[in-house]
Design an enzyme around this catalytic site. Structure first.
Site, PDB file in Angstrom:
ATOM      1  N   ASP A  43      37.111  38.741  63.106  1.00 58.01           N
ATOM      2  CA  ASP A  43      38.218  37.794  63.054  1.00 58.01           C
ATOM      3  C   ASP A  43      38.127  36.971  61.772  1.00 58.01           C
ATOM      4  O   ASP A  43      37.026  36.727  61.254  1.00 58.01           O
ATOM      5  CB  ASP A  43      38.173  36.848  64.261  1.00 58.01           C
ATOM      6  CG  ASP A  43      38.558  37.552  65.552  1.00 58.01           C
ATOM      7  OD1 ASP A  43      39.260  38.580  65.476  1.00 58.01           O
ATOM      8  OD2 ASP A  43      38.159  37.076  66.628  1.00 58.01           O
ATOM      9  N   TYR A  71      25.303  39.074  67.056  1.00 58.70           N
ATOM     10  CA  TYR A  71      26.061  37.914  66.560  1.00 58.70           C
ATOM     11  C   TYR A  71      25.268  36.633  66.780  1.00 58.70           C
ATOM     12  O   TYR A  71      24.492  36.541  67.752  1.00 58.70           O
ATOM     13  CB  TYR A  71      27.389  37.774  67.318  1.00 58.70           C
ATOM     14  CG  TYR A  71      28.336  38.940  67.178  1.00 58.70           C
ATOM     15  CD1 TYR A  71      29.325  38.940  66.186  1.00 58.70           C
ATOM     16  CD2 TYR A  71      28.262  40.034  68.039  1.00 58.70           C
ATOM     17  CE1 TYR A  71      30.202  40.002  66.063  1.00 58.70           C
ATOM     18  CE2 TYR A  71      29.143  41.097  67.915  1.00 58.70           C
ATOM     19  CZ  TYR A  71      30.108  41.085  66.922  1.00 58.70           C
ATOM     20  OH  TYR A  71      30.968  42.139  66.810  1.00 58.70           O
ATOM     21  N   ASP A  85      38.835  30.451  71.075  1.00 62.51           N
ATOM     22  CA  ASP A  85      38.024  30.004  69.935  1.00 62.51           C
ATOM     23  C   ASP A  85      38.626  28.727  69.362  1.00 62.51           C
ATOM     24  O   ASP A  85      39.651  28.227  69.849  1.00 62.51           O
ATOM     25  CB  ASP A  85      37.864  31.110  68.885  1.00 62.51           C
ATOM     26  CG  ASP A  85      39.191  31.556  68.290  1.00 62.51           C
ATOM     27  OD1 ASP A  85      40.093  30.711  68.149  1.00 62.51           O
ATOM     28  OD2 ASP A  85      39.322  32.756  67.977  1.00 62.51           O
ATOM     29  N   ARG A 175      34.203  35.623  72.015  1.00 64.71           N
ATOM     30  CA  ARG A 175      34.959  34.437  72.454  1.00 64.71           C
ATOM     31  C   ARG A 175      35.275  34.499  73.938  1.00 64.71           C
ATOM     32  O   ARG A 175      35.394  33.468  74.604  1.00 64.71           O
ATOM     33  CB  ARG A 175      36.209  34.214  71.613  1.00 64.71           C
ATOM     34  CG  ARG A 175      37.080  35.407  71.375  1.00 64.71           C
ATOM     35  CD  ARG A 175      38.038  35.169  70.209  1.00 64.71           C
ATOM     36  NE  ARG A 175      38.691  36.397  69.807  1.00 64.71           N
ATOM     37  CZ  ARG A 175      39.978  36.636  69.969  1.00 64.71           C
ATOM     38  NH1 ARG A 175      40.751  35.723  70.521  1.00 64.71           N
ATOM     39  NH2 ARG A 175      40.500  37.771  69.564  1.00 64.71           N
TER      40      ARG A 175
END
Length: 287
Positions: A43, A71, A85, A175
């Protein structure tokens, strides 16, 4: 004809504010070829590792190891947003959870999960992208998708924030994990920041920044590195000639797929086992 200098693997550390497509566009200009593909988007608000293949290397994307994805995520408690988010609008607020409740909830978000994708996602719903429906103010009817979360490693914990390293499979929305962690603790939460630090065997510490792309001189990697731990088989000159014409070679050993290299280590092809033969599946270097 040998592979050209545009047939390369690129590891790029994407900054926040750029889309994955923006990075691909920079790589195209830097390498002088439109044939650049990536092994998984990030993203725009996220940072971290993008795995790019250029030139004939784009034909190897199907063989590039893409798991696990790792991540580093910062999750903010107390509010849930419509995008899950920090870029979204707050749609619900709740008291902060007890830190012990956050830790206790992590096992419920580990393993094989049926995860509801975010409303603002690229999932298709009745022929439309979910985010297109969400942007009209409607709620897309998304179905849960099976994903796998390997582990959570807590890096920092505060009353309103959790920083964790999360290893997961392809297709997992971090998210959505943030949203679901908030709900599992009786609170609300959204993803505040996200950085991808690893994809399969590739580490962001070996990635270049986008300034090197803008300067037109990014450090590149040999295509064979894109294949990770795939077994290698070095060929003699006659075998190279045969493979370049798409001809099969006698196989040995128990491997089901191999990378075929010439005597200088250049990747010639990827071949699949077909009984007693290596059958070239993708030939990169042609006669």
């Amino acid at each position: 004809m040998r592979a050209t200098s545009t047939d390369v693997l690129l590891l790029v550390d994407k900054p926040a504010g750029m889309s994955s497509h923006d990075v691909v566009a920079l790589a195209r200009r830097a390498l002088g070829t439109r044939k650049v593909g990536h092994g998984g988007t990030l993203d725009p608000f996220a940072t971290g590792l993008l795995v790019l293949l250029a030139g004939r290397g784009t034909r190897l994307l199907q063989f590039v190891p893409a798991e696990p994805k790792v991540y580093e995520a910062t999750i903010r408690f107390g509010s849930e947003t419509d995008s899950d988010d920090l870029t979204g609008h707050i749609v619900r607020e709740a008291p902060l959870p007890a830190p012990a409740a956050v830790l206790a909830a992590l096992p419920s978000l580990t393993g094989d999960l049926d995860q509801l994708p975010p409303a603002y996602s690229a999932k298709h719903v009745a022929g439309e992208r979910a985010y297109e429906i969400a942007r009209r103010g409607a709620a897309p009817e998304l179905a849960p998708a099976r994903v796998r979360v390997e582990r959570w490693d807590v890096l920092e914990q505060h009353d309103a924030r959790l920083v964790a390293r999360i290893a997961c499979g392809t297709g997992t929305y971090i998210r959505a994990l943030a949203r679901d962690l908030g709900r599992a603790t009786g609170s609300a939460a959204h993803l505040e920041s996200l950085r991808r630090v690893r994809v399969g065997p590739f580490d962001v510490r070996n990635a270049t920044d986008v300034e090197a792309l803008r300067a037109g001189a990014p450090p590149c990697h040999d295509l064979v590195e894109a294949l990770g731990t795939m077994p290698r088989l070095q060929l003699d000159a006659d075998q190279v000639r045969r493979v370049r014409h798409g001809m099969r070679l006698p196989a040995s050993g128990n491997d089901t797929r191999v990378a075929l290299l010439d005597d200088e280590g250049e990747l010639i092809a990827v071949a699949d086992r077909d009984g007693e033969w290596w059958q070239p599946a993708v030939v990169l270097s042609v006669a």
